[in-house]
Enzyme design. Structure first.
Site, short mmCIF file in Angstrom:
data_model
loop_
_atom_site.label_atom_id
_atom_site.label_comp_id
_atom_site.label_asym_id
_atom_site.label_seq_id
_atom_site.Cartn_x
_atom_site.Cartn_y
_atom_site.Cartn_z
N PHE A 62 16.08 0.12 7.10
CA PHE A 62 14.03 -0.39 7.09
C PHE A 62 14.64 -0.75 8.22
O PHE A 62 15.26 -1.82 8.11
CB PHE A 62 13.55 -1.28 5.80
CG PHE A 62 12.49 -1.32 5.73
CD1 PHE A 62 11.22 -0.54 5.13
CD2 PHE A 62 12.09 -2.21 6.65
CE1 PHE A 62 9.89 -0.44 5.45
CE2 PHE A 62 10.54 -3.16 6.75
CZ PHE A 62 9.84 -1.64 6.02
N VAL A 63 13.11 -0.35 9.45
CA VAL A 63 13.11 -1.07 10.01
C VAL A 63 12.49 -1.83 11.12
O VAL A 63 11.16 -1.68 10.04
CB VAL A 63 13.75 0.32 11.84
CG1 VAL A 63 15.03 0.11 11.61
CG2 VAL A 63 13.04 1.51 11.55
N ASP A 118 9.49 9.98 7.66
CA ASP A 118 9.81 8.79 6.90
C ASP A 118 10.41 10.02 6.14
O ASP A 118 11.22 11.12 5.66
CB ASP A 118 10.30 7.85 6.08
CG ASP A 118 10.95 7.26 5.36
OD1 ASP A 118 11.66 7.69 5.88
OD2 ASP A 118 10.42 6.43 4.15
N LYS A 159 -1.03 1.38 11.84
CA LYS A 159 -1.38 -0.18 12.90
C LYS A 159 0.24 0.69 13.93
O LYS A 159 -0.19 0.10 15.13
CB LYS A 159 -1.23 -1.49 12.40
CG LYS A 159 -2.77 -1.81 11.91
CD LYS A 159 -2.51 -3.16 11.25
CE LYS A 159 -3.71 -2.90 10.52
NZ LYS A 159 -3.39 -4.62 9.73
N ASP A 193 6.47 -2.98 11.53
CA ASP A 193 6.16 -4.33 10.13
C ASP A 193 6.54 -4.27 9.04
O ASP A 193 7.32 -3.56 8.39
CB ASP A 193 4.55 -3.98 10.40
CG ASP A 193 4.11 -3.61 8.94
OD1 ASP A 193 4.41 -2.65 8.57
OD2 ASP A 193 3.35 -4.27 7.84
N GLU A 207 3.01 9.21 15.95
CA GLU A 207 3.69 7.97 15.00
C GLU A 207 4.14 6.53 15.64
O GLU A 207 5.95 7.85 16.44
CB GLU A 207 4.02 9.50 14.21
CG GLU A 207 4.58 8.78 12.53
CD GLU A 207 3.03 7.51 12.25
OE1 GLU A 207 2.88 6.62 12.83
OE2 GLU A 207 2.92 8.49 11.41
N ASP A 208 5.18 6.03 14.70
CA ASP A 208 6.32 4.92 14.95
C ASP A 208 7.53 5.75 14.33
O ASP A 208 8.31 6.12 14.96
CB ASP A 208 5.52 3.92 14.42
CG ASP A 208 4.77 4.08 12.92
OD1 ASP A 208 4.97 5.00 12.17
OD2 ASP A 208 4.99 2.50 12.82
N LYS A 218 13.91 9.87 10.59
CA LYS A 218 14.67 9.12 9.61
C LYS A 218 15.00 10.09 8.73
O LYS A 218 14.78 10.78 8.03
CB LYS A 218 14.55 8.43 8.35
CG LYS A 218 14.05 7.05 9.08
CD LYS A 218 14.58 5.38 7.75
CE LYS A 218 13.25 5.37 7.76
NZ LYS A 218 13.44 4.50 6.60
N ARG A 221 5.97 -7.05 14.25
CA ARG A 221 5.59 -5.95 14.76
C ARG A 221 5.53 -6.18 16.39
O ARG A 221 5.73 -5.53 16.86
CB ARG A 221 3.78 -5.87 14.51
CG ARG A 221 3.18 -5.16 12.96
CD ARG A 221 1.77 -4.27 13.70
NE ARG A 221 2.01 -4.36 11.98
CZ ARG A 221 1.58 -3.28 11.58
NH1 ARG A 221 2.51 -2.67 11.79
NH2 ARG A 221 1.27 -3.08 9.86
P1 5GP Z 1 6.66 9.29 5.28
O1 5GP Z 1 7.28 8.91 4.32
O2 5GP Z 1 5.37 9.82 4.92
O3 5GP Z 1 6.95 10.06 6.09
O4 5GP Z 1 6.20 8.08 6.15
C1 5GP Z 1 5.38 6.44 6.10
C2 5GP Z 1 4.62 5.90 6.80
O5 5GP Z 1 6.01 4.81 6.29
C3 5GP Z 1 5.49 5.49 8.38
O6 5GP Z 1 4.80 6.27 9.40
C4 5GP Z 1 5.60 4.42 8.27
O7 5GP Z 1 4.63 3.37 8.26
C5 5GP Z 1 6.46 3.79 7.11
N1 5GP Z 1 7.18 4.01 7.13
C6 5GP Z 1 8.47 4.53 6.83
N2 5GP Z 1 9.74 4.00 6.97
C7 5GP Z 1 9.83 2.80 7.75
C8 5GP Z 1 10.75 1.71 7.94
O8 5GP Z 1 11.60 2.04 8.46
N3 5GP Z 1 10.21 0.98 8.39
C9 5GP Z 1 8.84 0.23 8.69
N4 5GP Z 1 8.77 -0.84 9.28
N5 5GP Z 1 7.30 1.35 8.61
C10 5GP Z 1 8.37 2.55 7.58
#
Ligand code: 5GP
Length: 183
Positions: free
Chosen positions: A151-152, A102, A42, A158, A98-99, A130, A164
């Site tokens: 962590f944002v 990570d 979302k 969210d 994508e938002d 990140k 959100r």
């Molecule tokens: P990945 O670790 O697979 O790159 O990221 C997976 C998901 O973790 C992201 O799409 C996001 O939903 C969540 N995520 C990672 N870092 C953060 C953060 O700092 N804040 C929030 N709210 N979600 C995060």
């Protein structure tokens, strides 16, 4: 909403400026060709809806929802598809919206999954990156902001489904061990 200490990292005005710049980069990259935006639910909803309004291209949008399988498969990066695309992407030019990137595991899996469906092209735009937290090499084609390992929340992102709706991006400073990223 739980009152966790937070501080603003990016204001709504800074985000708006960067989203317009990103839209100009993407518009130039596609040179007038039709693009299918794949918005990852979302968290990317707010970013995708702002971005698409500044794209000077023929644009379609579709949505996917994914969630991680959990710790036992964390190194494989396997994700569960909770909602798939509505139609075939064969021969289409895809841009995943994508938002945040990570560890990179979600997008690594998503790109492999979508490439197996034979799109004409596949690129990724992320609002936030990140890079310090990567477990697999992943470089987005377009990126709004590189941020440190915080962590944002806000602007679609969210914490336990809260925050959100905040217009800016905020760093959460909870008690130690309290934060778990969600989808
Ligand atoms: P990945 O670790 O697979 O790159 O990221 C997976 C998901 O973790 C992201 O799409 C996001 O939903 C969540 N995520 C990672 N870092 C953060 C953060 O700092 N804040 C929030 N709210 N979600 C995060």
């Amino acid at each position: 909403m739980k009152n966790i200490n937070r501080e603003e990292l990016l204001s709504a005005a800074e985000i708006a400026r960067r989203v317009k710049e990103l839209a100009a980069e993407i518009t130039a990259a596609y040179g007038g060709r039709r693009v299918l935006l794949v918005c990852v639910l979302k968290g990317a909803v707010v970013f995708a809806s702002d971005l698409m309004r500044y794209l000077d291209l023929p644009v379609e949008i579709d949505f996917m929802a994914v969630s991680s399988y959990g710790s036992e498969t964390a190194t494989s990066g396997a994700v569960r598809i909770l909602k798939d695309l509505d139609s075939s992407i064969q021969g289409k030019e895809l841009l995943i919206v994508e938002d945040i990137v990570d560890t990179g595991l979600t997008l690594d899996y998503l790109c492999k999954n979508l490439l197996s469906r034979k799109p004409a092209s596949l690129k990724v735009v992320t609002l936030l990156d990140k890079p310090a937290r990567r477990k697999v090499e992943f470089i987005p084609d377009f990126c709004g902001f590189e941020i440190p390992d915080y962590f944002v929340v806000g602007y679609g992102l969210d914490y336990n489904q809260d925050y959100r709706q905040l217009p800016g991006i905020h760093i959460l400073h909870p008690e130690k061990g309290e934060l778990q990223p969600e989808g």
